[in-house]
Design a protein around this motif. Structure first.
Motif, PDB file in Angstrom:
ATOM      1  N   ASP A  48       0.735  -1.142  -0.146  1.00 39.05           N
ATOM      2  CA  ASP A  48       0.150  -0.100   0.077  1.00 39.05           C
ATOM      3  C   ASP A  48       0.789   1.403  -0.001  1.00 39.05           C
ATOM      4  OD1 ASP A  48      -2.164  -1.475   0.081  1.00 39.05           O
ATOM      5  OD2 ASP A  48      -2.637  -1.223   2.064  1.00 39.05           O
ATOM      6  N   TYR A  49       1.932   1.338   0.399  1.00 40.70           N
ATOM      7  CA  TYR A  49       2.920   2.268   0.750  1.00 40.70           C
ATOM      8  C   TYR A  49       3.395   2.600  -0.566  1.00 40.70           C
ATOM      9  CZ  TYR A  49       6.631   5.422   2.146  1.00 40.70           C
ATOM     10  OH  TYR A  49       7.455   6.560   2.518  1.00 40.70           O
ATOM     11  N   ILE A  50       3.771   1.501  -1.258  1.00 40.39           N
ATOM     12  CA  ILE A  50       4.291   1.768  -2.756  1.00 40.39           C
ATOM     13  C   ILE A  50       3.203   2.381  -3.735  1.00 40.39           C
ATOM     14  CG2 ILE A  50       4.872   0.446  -4.875  1.00 40.39           C
ATOM     15  CD1 ILE A  50       6.157  -1.521  -3.073  1.00 40.39           C
ATOM     16  N   ALA A  51       1.854   2.049  -3.377  1.00 41.90           N
ATOM     17  CA  ALA A  51       0.712   2.607  -4.159  1.00 41.90           C
ATOM     18  C   ALA A  51       0.771   4.038  -3.843  1.00 41.90           C
ATOM     19  CB  ALA A  51      -0.527   1.775  -3.970  1.00 41.90           C
ATOM     20  N   VAL A  52       0.705   4.490  -2.727  1.00 47.21           N
ATOM     21  CA  VAL A  52       0.348   5.842  -2.237  1.00 47.21           C
ATOM     22  C   VAL A  52       1.812   6.725  -2.666  1.00 47.21           C
ATOM     23  CG1 VAL A  52       0.541   7.564  -0.326  1.00 47.21           C
ATOM     24  CG2 VAL A  52      -0.712   5.366  -0.074  1.00 47.21           C
ATOM     25  N   ASP A  53       2.865   5.952  -2.882  1.00 47.19           N
ATOM     26  CA  ASP A  53       4.080   6.697  -3.315  1.00 47.19           C
ATOM     27  C   ASP A  53       4.132   7.011  -4.749  1.00 47.19           C
ATOM     28  OD1 ASP A  53       6.649   7.925  -2.757  1.00 47.19           O
ATOM     29  OD2 ASP A  53       7.769   6.272  -3.829  1.00 47.19           O
ATOM     30  N   SER A  54       3.563   5.909  -5.333  1.00 48.07           N
ATOM     31  CA  SER A  54       3.274   6.248  -6.791  1.00 48.07           C
ATOM     32  C   SER A  54       2.310   7.485  -7.418  1.00 48.07           C
ATOM     33  CB  SER A  54       2.643   4.832  -7.640  1.00 48.07           C
ATOM     34  OG  SER A  54       3.919   3.763  -7.365  1.00 48.07           O
ATOM     35  N   LEU A  55       1.162   7.469  -6.222  1.00 43.65           N
ATOM     36  CA  LEU A  55       0.314   8.551  -6.412  1.00 43.65           C
ATOM     37  C   LEU A  55       0.752   9.840  -6.337  1.00 43.65           C
ATOM     38  CD1 LEU A  55      -2.995   9.000  -6.619  1.00 43.65           C
ATOM     39  CD2 LEU A  55      -2.670   9.002  -4.174  1.00 43.65           C
ATOM     40  N   PHE A  56       1.734   9.814  -5.402  1.00 43.30           N
ATOM     41  CA  PHE A  56       2.165  11.269  -5.189  1.00 43.30           C
ATOM     42  C   PHE A  56       3.218  11.612  -6.147  1.00 43.30           C
ATOM     43  CE2 PHE A  56       0.176  11.559  -1.283  1.00 43.30           C
ATOM     44  CZ  PHE A  56       0.217  12.871  -0.888  1.00 43.30           C
ATOM     45  N   ILE A  57       3.934  10.748  -6.713  1.00 43.90           N
ATOM     46  CA  ILE A  57       5.070  10.869  -7.808  1.00 43.90           C
ATOM     47  C   ILE A  57       4.255  11.320  -8.930  1.00 43.90           C
ATOM     48  CG2 ILE A  57       6.672   9.770  -9.357  1.00 43.90           C
ATOM     49  CD1 ILE A  57       7.478   8.180  -7.083  1.00 43.90           C
ATOM     50  N   LYS A  58       3.115  10.699  -9.167  1.00 43.18           N
ATOM     51  CA  LYS A  58       2.281  10.820 -10.526  1.00 43.18           C
ATOM     52  C   LYS A  58       1.637  12.352 -10.450  1.00 43.18           C
ATOM     53  CE  LYS A  58      -0.454   8.192 -13.283  1.00 43.18           C
ATOM     54  NZ  LYS A  58      -1.550   6.866 -13.555  1.00 43.18           N
ATOM     55  N   ASN A  59       0.986  12.648  -9.365  1.00 37.47           N
ATOM     56  CA  ASN A  59       0.303  13.858  -9.087  1.00 37.47           C
ATOM     57  C   ASN A  59       0.892  15.102  -8.474  1.00 37.47           C
ATOM     58  OD1 ASN A  59      -2.673  13.037 -10.143  1.00 37.47           O
ATOM     59  ND2 ASN A  59      -1.936  11.414  -8.699  1.00 37.47           N
ATOM     60  N   MET A  60       1.929  14.785  -7.741  1.00 38.48           N
ATOM     61  CA  MET A  60       2.649  15.794  -7.114  1.00 38.48           C
ATOM     62  C   MET A  60       4.105  15.966  -7.432  1.00 38.48           C
ATOM     63  SD  MET A  60       0.074  16.691  -5.228  1.00 38.48           S
ATOM     64  CE  MET A  60       0.906  18.124  -4.177  1.00 38.48           C
ATOM     65  N   GLY A  61       4.547  15.130  -8.247  1.00 40.85           N
ATOM     66  CA  GLY A  61       5.894  15.281  -8.708  1.00 40.85           C
ATOM     67  C   GLY A  61       6.998  15.038  -7.590  1.00 40.85           C
ATOM     68  N   MET A  62       6.560  14.392  -6.643  1.00 42.86           N
ATOM     69  CA  MET A  62       7.651  14.177  -5.525  1.00 42.86           C
ATOM     70  C   MET A  62       7.153  12.876  -4.858  1.00 42.86           C
ATOM     71  SD  MET A  62       6.587  16.717  -2.536  1.00 42.86           S
ATOM     72  CE  MET A  62       5.192  16.845  -1.563  1.00 42.86           C
ATOM     73  N   SER A  63       8.093  12.110  -4.091  1.00 43.16           N
ATOM     74  CA  SER A  63       8.012  10.937  -3.404  1.00 43.16           C
ATOM     75  C   SER A  63       7.222  11.105  -2.156  1.00 43.16           C
ATOM     76  CB  SER A  63       9.122  10.308  -3.161  1.00 43.16           C
ATOM     77  OG  SER A  63       8.953   9.084  -2.165  1.00 43.16           O
ATOM     78  N   VAL A  64       6.350  10.282  -1.735  1.00 40.04           N
ATOM     79  CA  VAL A  64       5.644  10.715  -0.546  1.00 40.04           C
ATOM     80  C   VAL A  64       6.737  10.469   0.827  1.00 40.04           C
ATOM     81  CG1 VAL A  64       4.672   8.313   0.086  1.00 40.04           C
ATOM     82  CG2 VAL A  64       3.568  10.322   0.774  1.00 40.04           C
ATOM     83  N   LYS A  65       7.766   9.761   0.624  1.00 37.21           N
ATOM     84  CA  LYS A  65       8.771   9.497   1.407  1.00 37.21           C
ATOM     85  C   LYS A  65       9.472  10.952   2.030  1.00 37.21           C
ATOM     86  CE  LYS A  65      10.527   5.318  -0.841  1.00 37.21           C
ATOM     87  NZ  LYS A  65      11.269   4.808  -1.476  1.00 37.21           N
ATOM     88  N   MET A  66       9.221  12.183   1.223  1.00 45.24           N
ATOM     89  CA  MET A  66       9.591  13.324   1.642  1.00 45.24           C
ATOM     90  C   MET A  66       8.717  13.931   2.825  1.00 45.24           C
ATOM     91  SD  MET A  66      10.733  15.025  -2.095  1.00 45.24           S
ATOM     92  CE  MET A  66      11.325  16.314  -1.487  1.00 45.24           C
ATOM     93  N   ILE A  67       7.468  13.638   2.855  1.00 44.65           N
ATOM     94  CA  ILE A  67       6.511  14.063   3.806  1.00 44.65           C
ATOM     95  C   ILE A  67       5.602  13.100   4.383  1.00 44.65           C
ATOM     96  CG2 ILE A  67       6.231  16.261   2.695  1.00 44.65           C
ATOM     97  CD1 ILE A  67       4.104  14.988   0.929  1.00 44.65           C
ATOM     98  N   GLU A  68       6.304  11.952   4.872  1.00 43.48           N
ATOM     99  CA  GLU A  68       5.616  10.832   5.369  1.00 43.48           C
ATOM    100  C   GLU A  68       5.335  10.940   6.686  1.00 43.48           C
ATOM    101  OE1 GLU A  68       7.295   6.989   4.986  1.00 43.48           O
ATOM    102  OE2 GLU A  68       9.413   7.580   5.968  1.00 43.48           O
TER     103      GLU A  68
END
Length: 286
Positions: free
Chosen positions: A103-123
């Motif tokens: 699920d984390y990978i899915a959320v990370d992909s969502l942020f990369i696709k829509n926000m242009g950054m990894s969710v790891k930066m703001i997790e």
């Protein structure tokens, strides 16, 4: 930046009541009686939209009042710093502590696709705030806000802007709701790249355009948004009950224009019914 953060916060706390009661289709209501010397007005907003044009009846209500009161005081100079402090999860929690690796990978992909950054930066930000960062992607337009327009008009008219609750009050809601529940809603959004969210939000905008505040409540009680449907007391009912005496106090001091999320208006524990129970006459402005 300060105003955008405030709009995000309002968007995720403007929610609904399970016990809807049918009211007239109107987002503008007149408050009279119970010792008021002048009428005040209650306007239901939608915090993110494609068209935040202030219509003539709302403008007349603004002209007839001498202050604007929103959910929070959005021109508070300390708002941005307070919000930044309150956005982070307590006890060092991170998103990866709340959901599975898949699920984390899915959320990370969502942020990369829509926000242009990894969710790891703001997790370490509360999951509901992560979700709110994606809200502008639900629209096929440049987002607008009624709160921004109301503040602009208040400034033009030289009027004070106040709030029914503090930023800290709103931020506390997202400590009271379990982080895991917030995270699961984020995961659901990620798994279909927000397709369901976009469809639901488009329907909501149409309901708001029709000023059907009761239908808005019914629609927002969607089990697909579990952090909303299972936490109505924290998100809506308790806040509405806290607002009513403050509304009365402001309105007795001077004619006031109140602007709150339209989801707060209808229902047994909605602001309209609670004001009536407190002795005020609240009527729809057509």
């Amino acid at each position: 930046m300060k105003l955008h953060l405030a709009i995000f916060l309002l968007s995720i706390v403007c929610l609904t009541n399970l016990n809807a009661q049918k009211l007239e289709n109107s987002t503008l209501w007149k408050i009279e009686g119970n010792g008021l010397q002048q009428a005040s007005y209650l306007f239901g907003t939608i915090h993110i939209t494609c068209d935040a044009t202030i219509e003539d009846d709302v403008q007349k209500a603004l002209d007839a009042t001498s202050q604007v009161v929103l959910e929070i005081d959005m021109d508070d100079p300390g708002m941005q710093s307070k919000m930044m402090k309150g956005m982070y999860m307590k006890e060092g929690k991170k998103l990866k502590d709340l959901i599975s690796t898949e699920d984390y990978i899915a959320v990370d992909s969502l942020f990369i696709k829509n926000m242009g950054m990894s969710v790891k930066m703001i997790e370490n930000i509360k999951p509901s705030f992560l979700t709110a960062m994606l809200y502008p992607k639900l629209l096929d337009c440049t987002s607008q806000s009624f709160e921004t327009e109301l503040m602009r008009i208040a400034k033009e008219q030289g009027e004070e802007v106040n709030g029914l609750e503090t930023i800290e009050d709103q931020l506390k809601v997202f400590d009271d709701i379990p982080y895991k529940a917030q995270a699961q809603d984020l995961v659901r959004s990620a798994k279909d790249n927000m397709s369901y969210d976009k469809e639901t939000f488009a329907k909501m905008l149409n309901v708001y355009k029709n000023e059907d505040i009761t239908a808005m409540i019914e629609m927002l009680n969607d089990d697909n948004f579990s952090s909303v449907s299972e936490h109505q007391d924290e998100l809506l009912d308790n806040r509405n009950k806290n607002w009513v005496p403050k509304i009365g106090k402001y309105a007795k001091e001077q004619a006031t224009f109140f602007g709150v999320g339209a989801g707060h208006l209808a229902g047994h524990n909605g602001v309209i019914n609670l004001l009536r129970e407190a002795g005020y006459t609240v009527t729809a402005v057509k």
